[in-house]
Design a protein around this motif. Structure first.
Motif, PDB file in Angstrom:
ATOM      1  N   GLU A 110      33.806  37.510  49.467  1.00 56.24           N
ATOM      2  CA  GLU A 110      34.053  36.698  50.650  1.00 56.24           C
ATOM      3  C   GLU A 110      33.826  37.545  51.899  1.00 56.24           C
ATOM      4  O   GLU A 110      34.446  38.602  52.072  1.00 56.24           O
ATOM      5  N   VAL A 111      32.948  37.105  52.755  1.00 54.71           N
ATOM      6  CA  VAL A 111      32.583  37.864  53.946  1.00 54.71           C
ATOM      7  C   VAL A 111      33.812  38.115  54.817  1.00 54.71           C
ATOM      8  O   VAL A 111      34.575  37.197  55.121  1.00 54.71           O
ATOM      9  N   GLY A 112      34.009  39.381  55.189  1.00 50.60           N
ATOM     10  CA  GLY A 112      35.112  39.750  56.061  1.00 50.60           C
ATOM     11  C   GLY A 112      36.421  40.010  55.347  1.00 50.60           C
ATOM     12  O   GLY A 112      37.395  40.417  55.977  1.00 50.60           O
ATOM     13  N   VAL A 113      36.463  39.770  54.038  1.00 50.07           N
ATOM     14  CA  VAL A 113      37.687  39.999  53.266  1.00 50.07           C
ATOM     15  C   VAL A 113      37.518  41.263  52.426  1.00 50.07           C
ATOM     16  O   VAL A 113      36.521  41.406  51.706  1.00 50.07           O
ATOM     17  N   TYR A 114      38.489  42.152  52.514  1.00 51.26           N
ATOM     18  CA  TYR A 114      38.439  43.439  51.824  1.00 51.26           C
ATOM     19  C   TYR A 114      39.723  43.652  51.027  1.00 51.26           C
ATOM     20  O   TYR A 114      40.775  43.109  51.360  1.00 51.26           O
ATOM     21  N   LYS A 115      39.605  44.473  50.005  1.00 50.37           N
ATOM     22  CA  LYS A 115      40.785  44.990  49.311  1.00 50.37           C
ATOM     23  C   LYS A 115      40.943  46.456  49.689  1.00 50.37           C
ATOM     24  O   LYS A 115      39.994  47.236  49.602  1.00 50.37           O
ATOM     25  N   MET A 116      42.133  46.794  50.118  1.00 50.32           N
ATOM     26  CA  MET A 116      42.413  48.173  50.520  1.00 50.32           C
ATOM     27  C   MET A 116      43.653  48.657  49.772  1.00 50.32           C
ATOM     28  O   MET A 116      44.612  47.913  49.605  1.00 50.32           O
TER      29      MET A 116
END
Length: 723
Positions: A110-116
Motif C-alpha cells: 500500500e503506497v505510503g504505508v510502512y512497517k517499522m
C-alpha cells in the motif's frame, strides 16, 4: 509545510518474543506517512540540517551503509519518513540512557504505508520515545522549535522508573552472555533466569538462595557481632545500650573515641564516627535511635582507617572498593551548603537514581550537622579561603582496590558472610591498609550487609570495573548449565495441536513434568488447566515461569508469530508442518508466499545449535527452511522414497517414515523399526503424518524408543482435556 504532511500510527504492537524482525523484543509500528511519501529527506529544504542539529548523535548510526555516518549519508541521498522516525526513536532512547541499536523499516504493498520496528527494553519507554520521536520529526519537517531538554528528561525519568536498574541489568546481561534466558517477573527488579524447573530468581543482589534468616541476622548488628566474634572474626568492642546516659557510660568503658550506630540500620544511615565528648555521644544517640527501628543503639570502639566494602559471592571475594572522607575547600565567600553543591554534588557519579554509584549529599542530614558542629560550623557558615571542612567521614566507597586485598583479609570477609549465612554479602571493613592482615593494624569488620549495592564495583570512580554480574551467574549456574529445559516449538496448520499434545504425552511417558500450550488449551502433565486458544505469548510464558515444568511444548502459527512473537527465546526442537495460507494472515500486510515463509522461518531461526529442526519433507517450501537451522535436521514423510528424504538419508542424516504400516527411524544406513501403526488408537492414527512428526521430535530430544512406543500407544486424540 502543511499539516497534511504528517504521519499516522495505524497500529502499534509490542512483539515480546522472537519475531520476523529479530530475536529480541521490539515495538512494531504500521505507519501511514501520507503526503510525505512524495517528500523524502532530500526534497525537504533545510530538513537534514535541522534534524542533525537537534540530534547530533545520529552521526553514530551506521544504518545499512555499515559505517559511522551511514544514516546521514542516507539522509543526503534521500530516505523516507518512516526510516527517519526509526532512527530518531532509537537515538532518543539512547539519550535517555536505554541503549538500543536495532531498527528496520519496510514498505508495504500500500503506497505510503510502512512497517517499522525498533528495539526497546521496555514497552512503556519505547512507546513514549515513539510519540516523542514523531513530534520531533514533525518539528524538523515544519521548521518549528522542539523542547529537546524536557523531552529527554521525561524519557530518562521513564527509564529510571520502568527499566531494570543498572545492577540487575548487569546480572541479566551476564546471563545473556552465557546463553541463559531471562524473564522479568514484575515492574521492579525481580527477574527469573532460566526456564521452568531449571530457573533461578534474582532481586538485584538477592537470589533465591538468600536466606531470610540470614537477612534478619545481618539487620541485627549486635547479633551479627556476637556471631562473628565467636568464630574469630575481628569486630570492634562495644555494647548495646538503650539510653543516652548508658551510651556515654559505655563510651567511657570502651575508651574514646567511639562510634554510635543503630542496631538495625544499614547503608551507613544514622552512624556517627569519632565521637570524643559526652555531648557528642548524646547527640549521636538521638540520631541513631531515630534512624533505626529500635530504641537500642550500639556503641563501639572507633577504628581509625579507611572504610572498605568487600563484595562476597558464594565463598569468594569478587570485588573490593575503598572509601574516602568527603571534604570541601573554602573560598572565603561561599557557604558550606554552596561549597557542597559546587564541589561535591556536581560529581556525575552522584545522584538519586540507581544509575549513580554515589548519592547526593544533603547538608541538613543529622550526621553531617553534627560533624559540622564539632568543627564549629553550620551549613550557613563561610569557611576561610583554603580551609578544609569535613562533610562526611564515611559512605563514599567508590575506588576499586580488589587487586590489593591481602588473602587473610579476603578469608575473614568470606568467613563473615558464611557465619551470617548470606550467599551474597557486602562486608564493611575498616583498616588503614587493605594489603596487610587485620591483626597487624587493629582493623575490624564493622557490618555485614544483605542485598549489597553493586554499582560501585561495576562503575568505580577509579580502578578496574569488576564483572560482578558474571560472578553472580557463576554462583547460580554451574559451568555448562544454561538454565534451560527442553522446549519444542510446533509451527504450521497441519495437525499442529495434535502434534503438540502427542509430544507432551511422549515426554510425560519419559518421566518429565510437561507443559503444553496449543490451540486447544494449556496442559500440565496431561491435564487441561485452561480451555481455548493458547498459542499466544502470554499463555506460553505461563509454562516457562512454572517451577514444576521440566519440558514444554508450544504450538504457534504465522498469525500468532505476527501478533506477539514466539513465547520463548530459543528452542531445542522446532517442528514445521507447512507454511499455512495467505488468508491466515489477512490484515498483516503479508501479500505473497515469500513474505509468509519469512514469518514461519522464525521457528527455525530460534533452534539451538545443539538442537534439531523437524521438517515435513512432503512440502517443498518447508524443505527450504532446512538451510536456516543452526541445529541438525530430521525430515519426516510417509514416503521413504521422497527425493528429499532419500538424499538426506544418503548424506548420513536422520529421517522418519512409514514402511509396511510401521514407523521407521533411519539414521544414515541404520534403521530402527519402531511400532506398528495398528497399535496406535484409531483417533490418533487417522493423522499418520502428525504421528511421524511427534515421533521425530521425541527422537530429536533423545527419548528412548520403548518410551516413545509406550507413549504412542497410550495417547488418545479423541480426549481433548488430556493428552
Amino acid at each position: 509545510m502543511t499539516k497534511k504532511k504528517d504521519i499516522k500510527f495505524l497500529r502499534v504492537t509490542h512483539l515480546r518474543g522472537p519475531n520476523i524482525w529479530t530475536y529480541r523484543p521490539v515495538i512494531e509500528v504500521w505507519l501511514d506517512i501520507g503526503e510525505l511519501e512524495d517528500f523524502p529527506s532530500d526534497k525537504l529544504p533545510g530538513f537534514n540540517a535541522r534534524l542533525t542539529d537537534m540530534l547530533p548523535g545520529l552521526i553514530e548510526h551506521r544504518c545499512g551503509v555499515g559505517e559511522r555516518g551511514g544514516f546521514l549519508e542516507r539522509l543526503e541521498c534521500g530516505t523516507w519518513a518512516g526510516h527517519i522516525l526509526e532512527h530518531i526513536v532509537l537515538e532518543l532512547q539512547n539519550m535517555a540512557g536505554m541503549k538500543t541499536g536495532f531498527g528496520k523499516t519496510r514498505s508495504t504493498a500500500e503506497v505510503g504505508v510502512y512497517k517499522m520496528a525498533f528495539r526497546t527494553r521496555d514497552a512503556i519507554v519505547g512507546r513514549a520515545a515513539l510519540d516523542a520521536g514523531h513530534a520531533l520529526l514533525m518539528a524538523a519537517v515544519s521548521g518549528e522549535s522542539f523542547d529537546m531538554k524536557s523531552t529527554v528528561a521525561r524519557l530518562t525519568d521513564l527509564v529510571d522508573r520502568y527499566c531494570l536498574g543498572p545492577s540487575t541489568a548487569n546480572i541479566v546481561d551476564a546471563a545473556t552472555e552465557r546463553g541463559i534466558p531471562s524473564i522479568r517477573l514484575t515492574e521492579g527488579n525481580l527477574v527469573q533466569l532460566g526456564h521452568g524447573a531449571a530457573q533461578r530468581r534474582i532481586w538485584t543482589a538477592e537470589t533465591d538462595r538468600t536466606s531470610a534468616i540470614a537477612e534478619s541476622i545481618a539487620s541485627d548488628k549486635d547479633l551479627t557481632k556476637r556471631l562473628l566474634a565467636s568464630c574469630g572474626v575481628p569486630v570492634p568492642e562495644g555494647a548495646l545500650v538503650r539510653s543516652a546516659e548508658a551510651a556515654w557510660e559505655e563510651a567511657q568503658d570502651i575508651g574514646l573515641p567511639v562510634v554510635v550506630k543503630p542496631v538495625d540500620g544499614n547503608h551507613g544511615r544514622g552512624v556517627t564516627l569519632n565521637l570524643m565528648s559526652e555531648s557528642e555521644v548524646h547527640t549521636a544517640y538521638a540520631i541513631a535511635s531515630e534512624a533505626g527501628g529500635s530504641s537500642a543503639v550500639l556503641v563501639e570502639r572507633f577504628i581509625p582507617g579507611n572504610e572498605h566494602r568487600l563484595l562476597i559471592v558464594g565463598r569468594q571475594v569478587v570485588a573490593v572498593a575503598r572509601g574516602e572522607s568527603l571534604r570541601v575547600t573554602g573560598d572565603g565567600s561561599s557557604s558550606v551548603s554552596a561549597l557542597v553543591a559546587s564541589q561535591i554534588n556536581t560529581d556525575p557519579r552522584r545522584g538519586e537514581t540507581e544509575e549513580h554509584p554515589l548519592g547526593t549529599v544533603n547538608v541538613q542530614d543529622d550526621e553531617i550537622l553534627l560533624d559540622l558542629k564539632r568543627q564549629g560550623l553550620t551549613p550557613a557558615s563561610v569557611p576561610q579561603d583554603g580551609q578544609k571542612v569535613l562533610i562526611q567521614p564515611n559512605g563514599n566507597v567508590s575506588d576499586d582496590v580488589t587487586d590489593l586485598v591481602h588473602p587473610e583479609v579476603a578469608h575473614m570477609a568470606a568467613l563473615a558472610a558464611r557465619v551470617v549465612g548470606l550467599d551474597i554479602a557486602g562486608i564493611d571493613l575498616v583498616c588503614e591498609d587493605i594489603s596487610r592482615p587485620l591483626a597487624q593494624q587493629r582493623g575490624a569488620i564493622i557490618e555485614v550487609n544483605s542485598s549489597p549495592g553493586l554499582l560501585a564495583h561495576i562503575k568505580p570512580a577509579s580502578g578496574t570495573p569488576r564483572k560482578v554480574g558474571e560472578a553472580i551467574i557463576r554462583h547460580l549456574f554451574a559451568d555448562g548449565d544454561s538454565g534451560r529445559i527442553p522446549v519444542v516449538g510446533v509451527t504450521g496448520t497441519l495437525g499442529t495441536s495434535l502434534i503438540a499434545r502427542l509430544l507432551g504425552c511422549l515426554l510425560n511417558a519419559a518421566g518429565k513434568h510437561v507443559g503444553v500450550a496449543n490451540g486447544e488449551g494449556l496442559y500440565l502433565d496431561g491435564r487441561q488447566v485452561h480451555k481455548g486458544d493458547c498459542t499466544g505469548f502470554a499463555a506460553g510464558e505461563r509454562l516457562l515461569i512454572n517451577r514444576n515444568v521440566e519440558a514444554a511444548v508450544f504450538e504457534s502459527n504465522a498469525r500468532s508469530i505476527l501478533s506477539g512473537g514466539l513465547p520463548y527465546d530459543r528452542c531445542s526442537v522446532g517442528v514445521v508442518t507447512d507454511m499455512g495460507q495467505l488468508g491466515d494472515v489477512t490484515g498483516f500486510h503479508i501479500n505473497d508466499d515469500e513474505a509468509l515463509a519469512n514469518v514461519v522461518r522464525s521457528q527455525v531461526d530460534v533452534i539451538l545449535s545443539e538442537g534439531a529442526a523437524v521438517l515435513n519433507a512432503a512440502d517443498p517450501d518447508v524443505v527450504k527452511l532446512a538451510a536456516l537451522s543452526d541445529g541438525r535436521v530430521i525430515f519426516y514423510a510417509m514416503d521413504e522414497h521422497n527425493p528429499v528424504m532419500a538424499q538426506h538419508r544418503a548424506s548420513g542424516e536422520r529421517i522418519v517414515f512409514a514402511r509396511d504400516n510401521h514407523i521407521v527411524l533411519a539414521d544414515g544406513e541404520t534403521e530402527s523399526r519402531l511400532l506398528d501403526l495398528a497399535k496406535i488408537r484409531p483417533a490418533t492414527v487417522k493423522h499418520p503424518a502428525s504421528v511421524l512428526a511427534a515421533t521425530a521430535a521425541a527422537w530429536a530430544l533423545g527419548l528412548q524408543h520403548d518410551l516413545i512406543c509406550g507413549g504412542l500407544r497410550a495417547f488418545d486424540a479423541s480426549k481433548k482435556t488430556t493428552y
